[in-house]
Design an enzyme around this catalytic site. Structure first.
Site, PDB file in Angstrom:
ATOM      1  N   HIS A 278     -56.003  -1.340   8.166  1.00  0.00           N
ATOM      2  CA  HIS A 278     -56.102  -2.139   6.937  1.00  0.00           C
ATOM      3  C   HIS A 278     -57.518  -2.664   6.956  1.00  0.00           C
ATOM      4  CE1 HIS A 278     -51.993  -2.316   5.482  1.00  0.00           C
ATOM      5  NE2 HIS A 278     -51.555  -2.502   6.721  1.00  0.00           N
ATOM      6  N   LYS A 309     -52.861   1.003  -0.219  1.00  0.00           N
ATOM      7  CA  LYS A 309     -51.783   0.805  -1.212  1.00  0.00           C
ATOM      8  C   LYS A 309     -52.352   0.620  -2.614  1.00  0.00           C
ATOM      9  CE  LYS A 309     -48.433  -1.062   2.069  1.00  0.00           C
ATOM     10  NZ  LYS A 309     -49.217  -1.401   3.260  1.00  0.00           N
ATOM     11  N   ASP A 312     -53.196   0.353  -9.088  1.00  0.00           N
ATOM     12  CA  ASP A 312     -53.743  -0.085 -10.376  1.00  0.00           C
ATOM     13  C   ASP A 312     -53.932   1.111 -11.306  1.00  0.00           C
ATOM     14  OD1 ASP A 312     -54.989  -1.771 -12.315  1.00  0.00           O
ATOM     15  OD2 ASP A 312     -55.696  -3.042 -10.670  1.00  0.00           O
ATOM     16  N   GLN A 443     -39.799  -7.797   7.927  1.00  0.00           N
ATOM     17  CA  GLN A 443     -40.045  -6.410   8.340  1.00  0.00           C
ATOM     18  C   GLN A 443     -38.753  -5.927   9.002  1.00  0.00           C
ATOM     19  OE1 GLN A 443     -41.295  -3.595   8.109  1.00  0.00           O
ATOM     20  NE2 GLN A 443     -43.048  -3.297   9.460  1.00  0.00           N
TER      21      GLN A 443
HETATM   22  P1  5BU Z   1     -45.731  -3.261  12.566  1.00  0.00           P
HETATM   23  O1  5BU Z   1     -46.585  -4.190  13.326  1.00  0.00           O
HETATM   24  O2  5BU Z   1     -45.315  -1.994  13.359  1.00  0.00           O
HETATM   25  O3  5BU Z   1     -44.578  -3.950  11.881  1.00  0.00           O
HETATM   26  O4  5BU Z   1     -46.719  -2.721  11.415  1.00  0.00           O
HETATM   27  C1  5BU Z   1     -46.350  -1.817  10.425  1.00  0.00           C
HETATM   28  C2  5BU Z   1     -47.537  -1.396   9.630  1.00  0.00           C
HETATM   29  O5  5BU Z   1     -47.112  -0.522   8.584  1.00  0.00           O
HETATM   30  C3  5BU Z   1     -48.269  -2.525   8.929  1.00  0.00           C
HETATM   31  O6  5BU Z   1     -49.636  -2.202   8.897  1.00  0.00           O
HETATM   32  C4  5BU Z   1     -47.709  -2.540   7.539  1.00  0.00           C
HETATM   33  O7  5BU Z   1     -48.653  -2.999   6.603  1.00  0.00           O
HETATM   34  C5  5BU Z   1     -47.409  -1.086   7.316  1.00  0.00           C
HETATM   35  N1  5BU Z   1     -46.275  -0.859   6.411  1.00  0.00           N
HETATM   36  C6  5BU Z   1     -44.999  -1.300   6.696  1.00  0.00           C
HETATM   37  O8  5BU Z   1     -44.750  -1.898   7.722  1.00  0.00           O
HETATM   38  N2  5BU Z   1     -43.994  -1.051   5.829  1.00  0.00           N
HETATM   39  C7  5BU Z   1     -44.181  -0.398   4.655  1.00  0.00           C
HETATM   40  O9  5BU Z   1     -43.238  -0.185   3.904  1.00  0.00           O
HETATM   41  C8  5BU Z   1     -45.494   0.066   4.381  1.00  0.00           C
HETATM   42  C9  5BU Z   1     -46.503  -0.178   5.273  1.00  0.00           C
HETATM   43 BR1  5BU Z   1     -45.788   0.972   2.821  1.00  0.00          BR
END
Ligand code: 5BU
Length: 493
Positions: A278, A309, A312, A443
């Site tokens: 990112h 992502k 726009d 998440q």
């Molecule tokens: P993690 O630390 O393994 O939870 O990171 C997951 C990465 O994948 C993180 O950079 C998110 O921005 C990215 N990501 C995600 O987790 N889920 C999604 O649906 C998308 C991207 Br699109």
């Protein structure tokens, strides 16, 4: 008719069929539930009488070439009905018409027309896959006392229909086989070699054997095989790297200092197929950092994905891709894109991808060593891993269609399931952990096994599970092993 002239007619007819959408390439669910990379819809012929007449004439010629002897013809309902009618009128051969359902009043006939028991009837069909529909018609005609020994099909999908009908005593003559059709369309530049390979692979994997139900699942292809059928050069490269390095691990390094990112990447480079960043969270971003990312990618053989992502309108997305501080197009092989704004966003990014070629060759001469380093493509976000996301199943389906229509820029999908059976794309899943289920911020995590073996996706995207681990290299190795083992087990299923 001389062979060459016949072949030229068939080449022209193949092009006609493609142009009226009677033959389509992509991802389709057949009546049987099987996913197919090719679809034949000869029903549209009724709207194109000139092409219909050509198809029907070819069926007549094929019957004669095969020395079929018959007193009448009967088309398998419905698509072959107009074909049989045209042939009947053109060559003055009586026709019989099979009903799909026997009438429940009046004569209760299942075959209309003047039936002469003991006479020979030729069955006509548009496309044969297993031979089941042809045989159903044969049985109905035989019940009426007709003799049926031959059938003619316009297109034989070469999925054992011919052999199965032979076992039932029916000789199947065909105008074209799928192999011939593909070769005619390829030689006229209508489809490319990758499409041909994909369809052939499908035909091979979906044979119908006598007495056995058709396979409901398509065969799982290896990464090497996927590379061969991939639409986009970067998809090909990624599958090749996955095969060669034995890894389906994409590391998401969401760290904020260039030095930390490059250090970690240098340590875990051997175990990954791609790095995701990112860039807008990096505090000291510089072009040198971006060049170093690319160089590490070349040294360790992995690709670079910027998780931007884009979401726009096309014009703004182009500026965001090419301009500002980050000038993403110059260093990221892949970017993520939301399908939300519609196809314009994908097309606009595709239209400026060539900027990468010019700038890379000036600034990073070593990048010229690898052709793929200057390729650009995107991953469409078809699903998200976060709890309560608003990407409905219709949205996901529409994203798949958008990808199908933009294969020259879409490499694959970010998704939490394999959102399509199309083997020409790659399916990558974020939200992967070996033990955690959530992070307290909605998440949602899946294990590598769930992602690859259960949900059928190709790659695992891991962030904190690696860069926050006490020993990041060991963690990367664990994810690599778990992800690759799940893939190997999937191949054995
Ligand atoms: P993690 O630390 O393994 O939870 O990171 C997951 C990465 O994948 C993180 O950079 C998110 O921005 C990215 N990501 C995600 O987790 N889920 C999604 O649906 C998308 C991207 Br699109």
């Amino acid at each position: 008719m001389p062979v060459l002239a016949r072949q030229m007619d068939l080449v022209e007819l193949s092009q006609d069929l493609f142009s009226i959408n009677a033959v389509k390439f992509g991802n389709f669910t057949l009546k049987s539930g099987i996913q197919s990379p090719v679809y034949f819809d000869l029903r549209v012929l009724v709207s194109h009488p000139t092409v219909l007449a050509k198809v029907s004439e070819q069926i007549w010629l094929a019957a004669n070439r095969g020395r079929a002897v018959f007193d009448s013809v009967c088309g398998v309902p419905y698509t072959a009905l107009p074909l049989a009618t045209q042939l009947s009128v053109q060559h003055n051969v009586p026709m019989l018409m099979k009903r799909n359902e026997a009438k429940d009043h009046g004569t209760k006939k299942s075959v209309e027309g003047s039936i002469i028991p003991g006479s020979k009837c030729l069955v006509i069909e548009d496309v044969v896959t297993s031979g089941g529909s042809v045989y159903e018609t044969v049985q109905v005609l035989q019940k009426e006392g007709l003799i049926v020994t031959d059938a003619v099909v316009f297109l034989d999908r070469e999925q054992s229909g011919k052999a199965r009908l032979k076992e039932k005593g029916i000789t199947l003559h065909s105008v074209l086989t799928v192999t011939q059709l593909l070769s005619f369309l390829e030689s006229s530049g209508v489809i490319d070699a990758a499409t041909v390979a994909r369809v052939q692979e499908f035909v091979k994997a979906n044979q119908f054997t006598a007495g056995v139900q058709p396979q409901l699942k398509t065969k799982v292809l290896t990464y090497e095989e996927r590379a061969a059928v991939a639409y986009h050069p970067l998809c090909k490269t990624l599958f090749t790297i996955m095969h060669e390095k034995k890894t389906n691990l994409i590391v998401s390094i969401d760290l904020t200092s260039c030095k930390e990112i490059l250090k970690l990447l240098n340590d875990i480079g051997p175990y990954i197929c791609m790095v995701k960043v990112h860039v807008d969270i990096v505090e000291d971003f510089s072009r040198e950092f971006a060049n170093n990312l690319g160089q590490l990618g070349l040294n360790h053989n992995f690709l670079v994905l910027e998780d931007r992502k884009f979401a726009d309108i096309g014009n703004t997305a182009q500026h965001q891709y090419t301009g500002g501080v980050f000038q993403i197009v110059h260093w990221a092989n892949l970017v993520t894109v939301h399908s939300l704004p519609g196809p314009g966003v994908v097309k606009s990014l595709r239209d400026v991808r060539n900027l990468a070629k010019n700038l890379s060759s000036k600034c990073i001469p070593t990048m010229l060593q690898a052709a793929h380093a200057r390729e650009r493509g995107c991953l469409l976000i078809a699903e998200m891993s976060s709890k309560g996301h608003l990407l409905s199943s219709d949205y996901t389906k529409a994203s798949v269609s958008m990808a199908q229509e933009n294969k020259d820029f879409v490499v694959g999908f970010i998704c939490t399931h394999k959102v399509s059976e199309d083997a020409g794309f790659i399916y990558l899943t974020p939200g992967v952990s070996l033990s955690q289920r959530t992070d307290g911020l909605d998440q949602q995590y899946l294990t590598p096994e769930e992602v690859v073996k259960v949900r059928g996706c190709d790659g695992i995207i891991v962030g904190r599970g690696i860069y926050q681990a006490a020993n990041a290299v060991e963690a990367a190795i664990s994810f690599q092993k778990a992800g690759y083992q799940a893939y190997e087990e999937l191949l054995q299923l």
